[in-house]
Design an enzyme around this catalytic site. Structure first.
Site, short mmCIF file in Angstrom:
data_model
loop_
_atom_site.label_atom_id
_atom_site.label_comp_id
_atom_site.label_asym_id
_atom_site.label_seq_id
_atom_site.Cartn_x
_atom_site.Cartn_y
_atom_site.Cartn_z
N ASP A 151 2.42 1.95 3.29
CA ASP A 151 3.34 0.96 3.88
C ASP A 151 4.78 1.38 3.66
O ASP A 151 5.64 1.18 4.51
CB ASP A 151 3.22 -0.42 3.20
CG ASP A 151 1.85 -1.03 3.34
OD1 ASP A 151 1.13 -0.65 4.28
OD2 ASP A 151 1.51 -1.89 2.49
N ASP A 153 -5.38 -13.90 9.28
CA ASP A 153 -4.24 -13.77 8.34
C ASP A 153 -3.05 -14.65 8.71
O ASP A 153 -1.92 -14.17 8.85
CB ASP A 153 -3.77 -12.30 8.28
CG ASP A 153 -4.72 -11.41 7.50
OD1 ASP A 153 -5.51 -11.94 6.70
OD2 ASP A 153 -4.66 -10.19 7.69
N HIS A 168 0.89 -1.16 0.00
CA HIS A 168 0.00 0.00 0.00
C HIS A 168 0.93 1.22 0.00
O HIS A 168 2.00 1.17 0.61
CB HIS A 168 -0.83 0.11 1.28
CG HIS A 168 -1.71 -1.06 1.60
ND1 HIS A 168 -1.26 -2.18 2.25
CD2 HIS A 168 -3.04 -1.25 1.38
CE1 HIS A 168 -2.26 -3.01 2.42
NE2 HIS A 168 -3.35 -2.50 1.89
N GLU A 223 -10.74 -7.11 -4.40
CA GLU A 223 -10.50 -8.12 -3.36
C GLU A 223 -11.71 -8.17 -2.44
O GLU A 223 -11.86 -7.33 -1.55
CB GLU A 223 -9.22 -7.77 -2.59
CG GLU A 223 -8.86 -8.83 -1.56
CD GLU A 223 -7.58 -8.50 -0.80
OE1 GLU A 223 -6.63 -7.96 -1.40
OE2 GLU A 223 -7.55 -8.79 0.42
N ASP A 265 -4.56 -13.81 -2.52
CA ASP A 265 -3.94 -13.41 -1.27
C ASP A 265 -3.89 -14.66 -0.40
O ASP A 265 -4.91 -15.12 0.12
CB ASP A 265 -4.71 -12.27 -0.59
CG ASP A 265 -4.12 -10.91 -0.94
OD1 ASP A 265 -3.21 -10.85 -1.81
OD2 ASP A 265 -4.56 -9.90 -0.36
N ASP A 299 -10.36 -11.96 10.64
CA ASP A 299 -9.33 -12.15 9.62
C ASP A 299 -7.97 -12.33 10.31
O ASP A 299 -7.24 -11.37 10.51
CB ASP A 299 -9.33 -10.88 8.74
CG ASP A 299 -8.70 -11.08 7.38
OD1 ASP A 299 -8.46 -12.24 7.01
OD2 ASP A 299 -8.46 -10.08 6.69
C1 XLS Z 1 -7.37 -6.92 4.48
C2 XLS Z 1 -6.92 -7.08 3.10
C3 XLS Z 1 -5.77 -6.16 2.67
C4 XLS Z 1 -5.67 -6.13 1.18
C5 XLS Z 1 -4.92 -4.98 0.63
O1 XLS Z 1 -8.10 -7.73 5.01
O2 XLS Z 1 -6.58 -8.41 2.89
O3 XLS Z 1 -4.60 -6.54 3.29
O4 XLS Z 1 -5.08 -7.30 0.70
O5 XLS Z 1 -5.50 -3.77 0.93
NI NI Z 2 -5.61 -9.20 1.24
NI NI Z 3 -7.40 -9.81 4.57
#
Ligand code: XLS
Ligand code: NI
Ligand code: NI
Length: 442
Positions: free
Chosen positions: A107, A312, A104, A235, A299, A310
């Site tokens: 970032d 991740d 981003h 996304e 992703d 989320d």
């Molecule tokens: C958040 C999203 C983010 C996108 C990019 O949940 O996954 O990280 O991939 O903005």
């Molecule tokens: Ni993402």
């Molecule tokens: Ni995400």
């Protein structure tokens, strides 16, 4: 460029050592240089590191600040710190053998007091990234704009009730598209972080969706005007941070894009954890996008089965990934997309080595899944079963149905005078689940 100091001095470039190795800092399945069907594994899998998690993630959660402290974060000048951080990032990308990264805007460069200052900061880091890409051969898989962290975006960016915020977001995305193009980014992602709502008491849903579409049309027009050729990706995510997000899942995204005449300009970036939050499997979302010719990128992460947000995490579930890879390969691959590790370390995983273990695990799991999926497709039992299950549509009146050559009247006649009662056939799910396991557990 002068040789930068090593930020991971104890870790060498990760090597492929095969399944039998006892070295935890080696690949067991991912051999970047192995050629399969005339292409290296690295070119097949197109792994990418997510800048935000790997280099901006601190382990912070709603109950406490970050736990992960990196030596390169020390310093008072934010732009200088950002440059050193970027040096560390590129050292990591090279050592982990990922050919791509994603970011981003915010970032890689600190946000300034004004948009102009933010843009100047960004330009400095983009110049640095350009040098580092040139020196290392690393490529940008996609760029995006952070339209969700700053207070101004608390009620959305393109769907904000204030046109001023919409305009600010437009200006920010304009710049993000400029820098993505400047760095040769192969895609550009729109994740609608706060493009949704908490309550309909204060929300005009129809107007917000119209605004989101207008915003995306502006992005398409602007990209065209600057000659940006990268693929635009949506996304989807059903919730978090907002309660109702407009890009709920791929199906909602397809309906949205078609409603507003955007379907030719966008594909989907599918995130595993977002799929599960929407109540779908990862493979379901891939198949739904592929069915529309709109599978763009992945992703790569995973959620926790017991938690509803989320999380991740890095995905090491080979069975889930094998099914995903079957669908990806069947769809003809990801094109300009890739497998981007939108995944983060757990809060107590504070060692620099943990960043390596995490990515090695994710890459190995995907590499193994890729190989398993190729075997599943090559031996043809699964696809043979599928083909056979729909064979009645290949000839006769079945084919006429697909070709739209018959209607209710004709089918009524055929059933009454020829076919009679259909003979049910088993769906064979248990047989197929056992068959799948024969590829996974060898
Ligand atoms: C958040 C999203 C983010 C996108 C990019 O949940 O996954 O990280 O991939 O903005
Ligand atoms: Ni993402
Ligand atoms: Ni995400």
């Amino acid at each position: 460029m002068k040789k930068a100091k090593a930020h991971f001095p104890k870790i060498r470039r990760i090597a492929y050592e095969g399944p039998a190795t006892s070295n935890a800092l080696a690949f067991r399945y991912y051999n970047p240089d192995e050629v399969i069907d005339g292409k290296t594994m690295s070119a097949h899998l197109r792994f990418s590191v997510a800048y935000w998690h790997a280099f901006r993630g601190t382990g912070a959660d709603p109950f406490g600040p970050g736990t992960i402290q990196r030596p390169w974060e020390l310093g008072t000048d934010a732009v200088s710190v950002a440059k050193v951080r970027m040096d560390a990032a590129f050292e990591f990308f090279q050592k982990i053998r990922a050919p791509f990264y994603c970011f981003h805007d915010r970032d890689i460069a600190p946000e300034g007091k004004t948009l102009a200052e933010s843009n100047r900061n960004l330009d400095k880091l983009v110049a640095h990234a350009k040098d580092l890409q040139k020196a290392t051969g690393l490529k940008l898989l996609w760029g995006t704009a952070n339209l969700f962290s700053n207070r101004r975006y608390m009620c959305g960016a393109a769907t904000n009730p204030d046109a001023h915020v919409f305009a600010y977001a437009a200006a920010q995305v304009k710049k993000a598209l400029d820098v993505t193009k400047a760095l040769g980014g192969q895609n550009y992602v729109f994740w609608g972080g706060r493009e949704g709502y908490e309550t309909l008491l204060n929300t005009n849903l129809k107007r917000e969706q119209d605004h989101l579409a207008a915003f995306l049309h502006m992005a398409v027009d602007y990209a065209k005007s600057i000659g940006f050729k990268g693929q635009f990706l949506i996304e989807p995510k059903p919730k978090e941070p907002t309660k109702h997000q407009y890009d709920f899942d791929v199906a909602a995204g397809v309906a949205f894009l078609r409603t507003y005449g955007l379907e030719r300009n966008f594909k989907f970036n599918i995130e595993t954890n977002h799929a599960t939050l929407a109540g779908h499997t990862f493979q379901h979302e891939i198949e739904t996008a592929a069915a529309q010719g709109m599978l763009g990128s992945i992703d790569a992460n995973a959620g926790d089965e017991l938690l509803g947000w989320d999380t991740d995490q890095f995905n090491t579930n080979v069975k889930e990934l094998s099914l995903a890879m079957v669908s990806i390969l069947r769809a003809g691959g990801l094109g300009s997309g890739g497998l981007n590790f939108d995944a983060k370390l757990r809060r107590p995983s504070i060692d620099p080595e943990d960043l390596f273990h995490a990515h090695i695990g994710g890459m190995d799991a995907y590499a193994l899944a890729f190989k398993i999926a190729r075997e599943i497709l090559a031996d043809g039992k699964l696809s043979g079963f599928l083909k056979d299950r729909y064979a009645s549509f290949d000839t006769g009146f079945g084919r006429d149905i697909e070709k739209k050559r018959v209607g209710f009247r004709e089918l009524n006649q055929i059933v009454l005078h020829k076919l009679g009662e259909p003979k049910p056939r088993s769906g064979k799910q248990e047989y197929l689940e056992n068959l799948l396991n024969t590829y996974i557990h060898r």
